[in-house]
Design a protein around this motif. Structure first.
Motif: not given
Length: 360
Positions: A263-280
């Motif tokens: 488990p991770v915090s909600g902020l971490v989960g959303r930011t990690a998704y944003l990193v992958a989205e921005a990189a792609l």
């Protein structure tokens, strides 16, 4: 409520019960009593317990009257298909449409109906057939009730998770922008040469701080009591939709996940998704035709996301990419989530984006 209104299927239940009534062998007063127990089925959604009690009263009244005035109200015929004809519909309505009532209130009329059928003397086949049909109606009613309750709970849970996701997104985006305003106002207050400019900058900074406090309070209200979604602490969001979208836009992506998800915090989960989205998005924009690999690695105390691509092909087809997010803004979002972001150019002309987040 719309669910309490009579529907065509309720009228069909009345017609079926009324159609079975002549087969009971009644005429005159007995026929009137049995039909009186079938007609209220039209209101079994609005008043299911009242309809069930009417049916139970009918089932009890006929054997009693058959003992008192057998010439006027005899027992139902031995070849009757069901007794009383409205019993399965009334029992079903009490189980399904009175599911929010206390169990004692809901089950008492059903049990009375089942007991009343047992009072018929010398009608073993009719009793067995009637009890079996009532049991089937009750069983199906329990299934329908559980299904409807599960659907309602799933819909409510989805609504809570969506509300919490929106609250988190609002918190992340607005907090980031307002925080920059507060920081810049603080710098301006320190660098201002006159008192008026310093006071105005300090007022902007104080107003921004108040806005942040109000935003946190509002987000807390949206999340209060949900116990669902991002605040619960879940593993990173599923990145497969990003992979599918990227392949659709002309950039195939290989996704690998190493380690045991934690488990991770909600902020971490959303930011990690944003990193992958921005990189792609940057790969589609700056390196069409590149080979891309996204790797998620769970390690003790942290989770790492790596997006690596080779050099692009100038003639490769790729769908038009949006503006995306700049690296400085992306780095700020990662740091707000307690993580680190490393971006560098590779020797083969490719690019590597690596974000590391704490899992605690």
């Amino acid at each position: 409520m719309d669910g309490a209104r009579a529907r065509p299927i309720d009228a069909a239940a009345v017609l079926v019960a009324a159609g079975l009534t002549p087969a009971t062998g009644y005429a005159g007063p007995g026929l009137v009593i049995v039909l009186a127990g079938a007609l209220p089925l039209l209101w079994m959604r609005r008043a299911p317990l009242a309809v069930a009690w009417i049916c139970a009263g009918t089932a009890l009244a006929v054997p009693v009257l058959a003992l008192v005035v057998p010439f006027a109200v005899p027992l139902p015929a031995e070849g009757a298909p069901l007794w009383p004809p409205a019993a399965p519909f009334a029992a079903y309505g009490a189980v399904v449409f009175a599911a929010d009532r206390r169990p004692l209130c809901r089950w008492t009329p059903v049990l009375v109906i089942a007991f009343a059928v047992l009072t018929l003397p010398d009608r073993l086949e009719l009793i067995t057939r009637s009890e079996a049909v009532i049991a089937l109606a009750v069983t199906y009613g329990l299934y329908v009730s559980a299904r409807d309750r599960l659907r309602a709970e799933l819909a409510e849970r989805s609504e809570r998770i969506e509300r919490e996701r929106l609250a988190g997104e609002m918190h992340d985006v607005v907090t980031h922008r307002v925080s920059r305003i507060v920081l810049q106002a603080g710098v301006l207050a320190l660098a201002a040469g006159d008192d008026r400019a310093r006071a105005a900058a300090e007022d902007i900074r104080a107003t921004g701080c108040d806005a942040l406090d109000e935003l946190r309070h509002m987000v807390a209200l949206l999340r209060r009591g949900t116990g669902e979604g991002f605040d619960l602490g879940l593993p990173l969001p599923d990145l497969r939709p990003l992979v599918i979208d990227s392949a659709r836009d002309g950039v195939p992506v290989e996704l690998t996940v190493d380690g045991t998800p934690v488990p991770v915090s909600g902020l971490v989960g959303r930011t990690a998704y944003l990193v992958a989205e921005a990189a792609l998005a940057d790969v589609r924009k700056h390196a069409p035709g590149a080979e891309v690999r996204v790797q998620v690695r769970y390690a003790p105390g942290n989770v790492r996301i790596v997006v690596r691509n080779t050099g692009g092909l100038p003639d490769a087809w790729v769908a038009a990419a949006g503006p995306g997010m700049s690296l400085p803004d992306l780095r700020t979002r990662v740091e707000l989530a307690g993580g680190t972001l490393v971006c560098r150019t590779l020797d083969d002309g490719g690019f590597r984006v690596e974000a590391t987040f704490p899992t605690s």
